[in-house]
Design a protein around this motif. Structure first.
Motif, PDB file in Angstrom:
ATOM      1  N   ALA A  47      22.994  41.758  64.156  1.00 29.40           N
ATOM      2  CA  ALA A  47      22.945  42.395  62.890  1.00 29.40           C
ATOM      3  C   ALA A  47      24.108  42.056  61.939  1.00 29.40           C
ATOM      4  O   ALA A  47      24.210  40.689  62.115  1.00 29.40           O
ATOM      5  CB  ALA A  47      23.110  44.016  63.302  1.00 29.40           C
ATOM      6  N   THR A  48      24.191  43.101  61.067  1.00 30.22           N
ATOM      7  CA  THR A  48      25.452  42.625  60.153  1.00 30.22           C
ATOM      8  C   THR A  48      26.375  43.774  60.023  1.00 30.22           C
ATOM      9  O   THR A  48      26.109  44.844  60.978  1.00 30.22           O
ATOM     10  CB  THR A  48      24.928  42.174  58.756  1.00 30.22           C
ATOM     11  N   GLY A  49      27.388  43.829  59.342  1.00 32.04           N
ATOM     12  CA  GLY A  49      28.223  44.620  59.138  1.00 32.04           C
ATOM     13  C   GLY A  49      27.490  46.031  58.842  1.00 32.04           C
ATOM     14  O   GLY A  49      28.163  47.176  59.286  1.00 32.04           O
ATOM     15  N   THR A  50      26.611  46.109  57.929  1.00 31.77           N
ATOM     16  CA  THR A  50      25.950  47.348  57.372  1.00 31.77           C
ATOM     17  C   THR A  50      25.125  47.954  59.044  1.00 31.77           C
ATOM     18  O   THR A  50      25.287  49.159  59.182  1.00 31.77           O
ATOM     19  CB  THR A  50      24.930  46.931  56.899  1.00 31.77           C
ATOM     20  N   GLY A  51      24.569  47.033  59.982  1.00 34.63           N
ATOM     21  CA  GLY A  51      24.118  47.487  61.211  1.00 34.63           C
ATOM     22  C   GLY A  51      25.505  48.127  62.117  1.00 34.63           C
ATOM     23  O   GLY A  51      25.001  49.044  62.715  1.00 34.63           O
ATOM     24  N   GLU A  97      38.804  47.197  51.443  1.00 35.40           N
ATOM     25  CA  GLU A  97      37.821  47.230  50.356  1.00 35.40           C
ATOM     26  C   GLU A  97      37.656  45.847  49.642  1.00 35.40           C
ATOM     27  O   GLU A  97      38.222  45.337  48.980  1.00 35.40           O
ATOM     28  CB  GLU A  97      38.110  48.023  49.307  1.00 35.40           C
ATOM     29  N   THR A  98      36.668  45.102  50.249  1.00 32.59           N
ATOM     30  CA  THR A  98      36.080  43.661  49.874  1.00 32.59           C
ATOM     31  C   THR A  98      35.936  43.703  48.189  1.00 32.59           C
ATOM     32  O   THR A  98      36.162  42.515  47.846  1.00 32.59           O
ATOM     33  CB  THR A  98      35.265  43.057  50.480  1.00 32.59           C
ATOM     34  N   ALA A  99      35.520  44.620  47.638  1.00 31.31           N
ATOM     35  CA  ALA A  99      34.905  44.619  46.258  1.00 31.31           C
ATOM     36  C   ALA A  99      36.130  44.807  45.433  1.00 31.31           C
ATOM     37  O   ALA A  99      36.144  44.033  44.219  1.00 31.31           O
ATOM     38  CB  ALA A  99      33.959  45.966  46.069  1.00 31.31           C
ATOM     39  N   VAL A 125      36.335  53.115  61.325  1.00 28.10           N
ATOM     40  CA  VAL A 125      36.867  52.229  60.653  1.00 28.10           C
ATOM     41  C   VAL A 125      36.117  50.922  60.377  1.00 28.10           C
ATOM     42  O   VAL A 125      35.508  50.293  61.308  1.00 28.10           O
ATOM     43  CB  VAL A 125      38.363  51.720  60.858  1.00 28.10           C
ATOM     44  N   ASP A 126      35.713  50.663  58.830  1.00 26.82           N
ATOM     45  CA  ASP A 126      35.377  49.496  58.648  1.00 26.82           C
ATOM     46  C   ASP A 126      36.210  48.203  58.453  1.00 26.82           C
ATOM     47  O   ASP A 126      37.080  48.211  57.830  1.00 26.82           O
ATOM     48  CB  ASP A 126      34.478  49.455  57.393  1.00 26.82           C
ATOM     49  N   GLY A 127      36.182  47.636  59.321  1.00 27.88           N
ATOM     50  CA  GLY A 127      37.108  46.070  59.700  1.00 27.88           C
ATOM     51  C   GLY A 127      36.411  44.967  59.141  1.00 27.88           C
ATOM     52  O   GLY A 127      36.851  43.916  59.829  1.00 27.88           O
ATOM     53  N   SER A 133      30.121  39.247  61.566  1.00 21.14           N
ATOM     54  CA  SER A 133      30.542  37.620  62.187  1.00 21.14           C
ATOM     55  C   SER A 133      31.120  37.106  61.124  1.00 21.14           C
ATOM     56  O   SER A 133      31.668  35.924  61.443  1.00 21.14           O
ATOM     57  CB  SER A 133      29.326  37.237  62.858  1.00 21.14           C
ATOM     58  N   GLN A 134      30.625  37.098  59.932  1.00 18.73           N
ATOM     59  CA  GLN A 134      30.727  36.039  58.802  1.00 18.73           C
ATOM     60  C   GLN A 134      32.074  36.126  57.959  1.00 18.73           C
ATOM     61  O   GLN A 134      32.029  35.480  57.047  1.00 18.73           O
ATOM     62  CB  GLN A 134      29.383  36.205  57.874  1.00 18.73           C
ATOM     63  N   LYS A 135      32.922  36.722  58.577  1.00 19.44           N
ATOM     64  CA  LYS A 135      34.245  36.777  57.691  1.00 19.44           C
ATOM     65  C   LYS A 135      35.412  36.280  58.616  1.00 19.44           C
ATOM     66  O   LYS A 135      35.677  35.149  58.940  1.00 19.44           O
ATOM     67  CB  LYS A 135      34.454  38.089  57.257  1.00 19.44           C
ATOM     68  N   GLY A 136      36.199  37.234  59.167  1.00 20.21           N
ATOM     69  CA  GLY A 136      37.423  36.671  59.904  1.00 20.21           C
ATOM     70  C   GLY A 136      37.044  35.904  61.396  1.00 20.21           C
ATOM     71  O   GLY A 136      37.665  35.195  61.677  1.00 20.21           O
TER      72      GLY A 136
HETATM   73  N1  PLP Z   1      31.966  46.280  54.652  1.00 20.69           N
HETATM   74  C1  PLP Z   1      32.734  45.511  54.105  1.00 20.69           C
HETATM   75  C2  PLP Z   1      34.139  45.787  53.654  1.00 20.69           C
HETATM   76  C3  PLP Z   1      32.231  44.319  53.556  1.00 20.69           C
HETATM   77  O1  PLP Z   1      32.719  43.437  52.816  1.00 20.69           O
HETATM   78  C4  PLP Z   1      30.658  44.244  53.745  1.00 20.69           C
HETATM   79  C5  PLP Z   1      30.075  42.851  53.223  1.00 20.69           C
HETATM   80  O2  PLP Z   1      30.824  42.285  52.636  1.00 20.69           O
HETATM   81  C6  PLP Z   1      30.034  45.029  54.332  1.00 20.69           C
HETATM   82  C7  PLP Z   1      30.611  46.234  54.965  1.00 20.69           C
HETATM   83  C8  PLP Z   1      28.715  44.823  54.741  1.00 20.69           C
HETATM   84  O3  PLP Z   1      28.548  43.837  55.666  1.00 20.69           O
HETATM   85  P1  PLP Z   1      27.148  43.232  55.842  1.00 20.69           P
HETATM   86  O4  PLP Z   1      26.875  42.310  54.536  1.00 20.69           O
HETATM   87  O5  PLP Z   1      27.351  41.886  56.892  1.00 20.69           O
HETATM   88  O6  PLP Z   1      26.113  43.892  55.995  1.00 20.69           O
END
Ligand code: PLP
Length: 421
Positions: free
Chosen positions: A62-66, A142-144, A169-171, A194-197
């Motif tokens: 999955a991804t972070g959203t999953g 907060e990546t944004a 916690v969203d890490g 998986s796609q960050k750190g």
């Molecule tokens: N949370 C943070 C802090 C993010 O930076 C991101 C994606 O950039 C997400 C969640 C969502 O992750 P994904 O795009 O892998 O689903």
């Protein structure tokens, strides 16, 4: 375009050659007797990454959203109340996901550029004497907006309020790059991708759950199938997965964890801090501001750089990409056009970042922003030079008896020499 693409979005990040090679392999039977050794090692070592001895790691294709979804649906029921500060697009999206699962989210809106408001959290939880709030959702980084929140302080707020809510916690853009301590901060559900750190391609959602979170499963009524911890626990116990795992990514994860532990987590965090400080020095030298409103919010994995009024950050990003083959992160949602982001996480060193800083300043000049070319590069370079670790002594160079020595010319040339092992 010749040369490499400079990938400086805050995820996906650069995948090191070592990881690419580890993933470049033929498919294999994920139900073979050899597979459990891989699974067991990953689940064990992920706990070291999250800094937990009591937690349990889960790896979803999955991804972070999953990961967000897995954490919520396994521990909560529709109608449950959760508390969530919102200070950027990712905290916003997590709230949206929670709401779509029927959770009641008490949103604390915070200026974008600030982080988790710990006093407010403590106040709200202290007032919740009936313990209706079941969880607190915090985006660590907060990546944004390029803002890192103080998780230890959030933990203290929960403790001061004597509140039993689970801490989620969203890490996603911190774990593996910024210090994260699951056990010490009593985080109940920690999530990364998986796609960050981790320096991998996208495709894994990784969640770590505390014993308290695992116990909450018994009461949790949110529907879950693909993300059911129960199915994972059963299959993982024997070294397998309840469905086909993302096999190449698992081999990549093995390599990624090895690389992080070889460097040492503390050194990984220190490298990110030092590289980030260089970027911040460049931003100051340009006379620009970060979206993060105070140094205590500065993120070591991403800098969100505000462009002056009258300019559109999307133009900077467009020129950087099309002219210089440099990918910068866009401003998202309400900060679209107002800022661009330099991701500085994962497999990076000083010279890679200097390239990105050079590209950013060229693109800014190209769209008319008045900065001095080279100012950012010089400031960052000075930071990197002045903070470089002392070099160990050079290996002694001695002439090899196997290599014929040229006759001494008498003109001051040193004789040819070979390093002998
Ligand atoms: N949370 C943070 C802090 C993010 O930076 C991101 C994606 O950039 C997400 C969640 C969502 O992750 P994904 O795009 O892998 O689903």
């Amino acid at each position: 375009m010749a040369g490499r693409n400079f990938l400086f979005v805050p995820g996906p990040t650069n995948v090191p050659d070592r990881i690419l090679r580890a993933m470049d392999r033929a498919m294999e039977d994920h139900r073979s007797s050899a597979f459990p050794a891989l699974t067991a090692g990953l689940l064990r070592d992920l706990k070291n990454l999250f800094k937990t001895t009591t937690g349990q790691a889960f790896i979803f294709p999955a991804t972070g959203t999953g990961g967000w979804e897995a954490a919520l649906v396994n521990t909560l029921s529709p109608g449950d109340r959760v508390l969530a500060p919102r200070y950027g697009q990712f905290s916003h999206l997590w709230i949206d996901l929670a709401q779509r699962h029927g959770l009641r989210v008490d949103i604390i809106d915070v200026e974008w550029g600030e982080g988790a408001p710990v006093e407010r959290i403590e106040e709200i939880l202290s007032a919740d004497t009936g313990h209706e709030v079941k969880g607190v959702l915090i985006v660590h980084n907060e990546t944004a907006t390029g803002v890192t929140s103080d998780l230890a302080a959030v933990r203290r707020a929960l403790d001061a309020a004597r509140h039993p809510a689970l801490l989620y916690v969203d890490g996603v853009s911190s774990i593996g790059a910024i210090d994260f301590r699951m056990d010490e901060w009593q985080v109940d559900l920690a999530i990364t991708g998986s796609q960050k750190g981790l320096m991998l391609p996208p495709g894994l959602g990784v969640v770590c759950a505390s014993p308290k979170a695992l116990a909450a499963r018994e009461q949790a009524k949110c529907p879950r199938v693909f993300f059911d911890f129960g199915d994972m626990i059963k299959a993982n116990a024997t070294g397998y997965f309840p469905y086909t795992p993302a096999i190449p990514l698992l081999y990549g994860l093995r390599e990624s964890l090895d690389m992080l532990f070889e460097e040492g987590l503390d050194d990984v965090f220190a490298r990110h801090r030092r590289l980030a400080d260089g970027v911040r020095a460049a931003v100051r030298a340009w006379g620009l501001k970060l979206c993060a409103r105070a140094p205590k919010w500065h993120s070591d994995t991403v800098s969100a750089i505000l462009v002056p009024d009258g300019f559109n950050a999307a133009d900077v990003i467009d020129v950087a990409f099309r002219r210089y083959n440099l990918a910068l992160g866009a401003g998202l949602a309400r900060v679209a056009g107002k800022l661009y982001r330099i991701g500085h996480l994962g497999d990076l060193n000083e010279l890679m970042l200097l390239g990105a800083i050079a590209g950013a300043e060229m693109a800014m000049r190209d769209v008319g922003i008045k900065i001095t070319l080279g100012a950012g590069v010089a400031a960052a370079a000075e930071h990197y030079r002045s903070t470089a670790a002392p070099l160990p002594p050079r290996v002694a160079v001695v002439p090899s008896p196997d290599v014929p020595q040229p006759p001494a010319s008498g003109k001051g040339h040193s004789p040819r020499a070979t390093v002998r092992a």
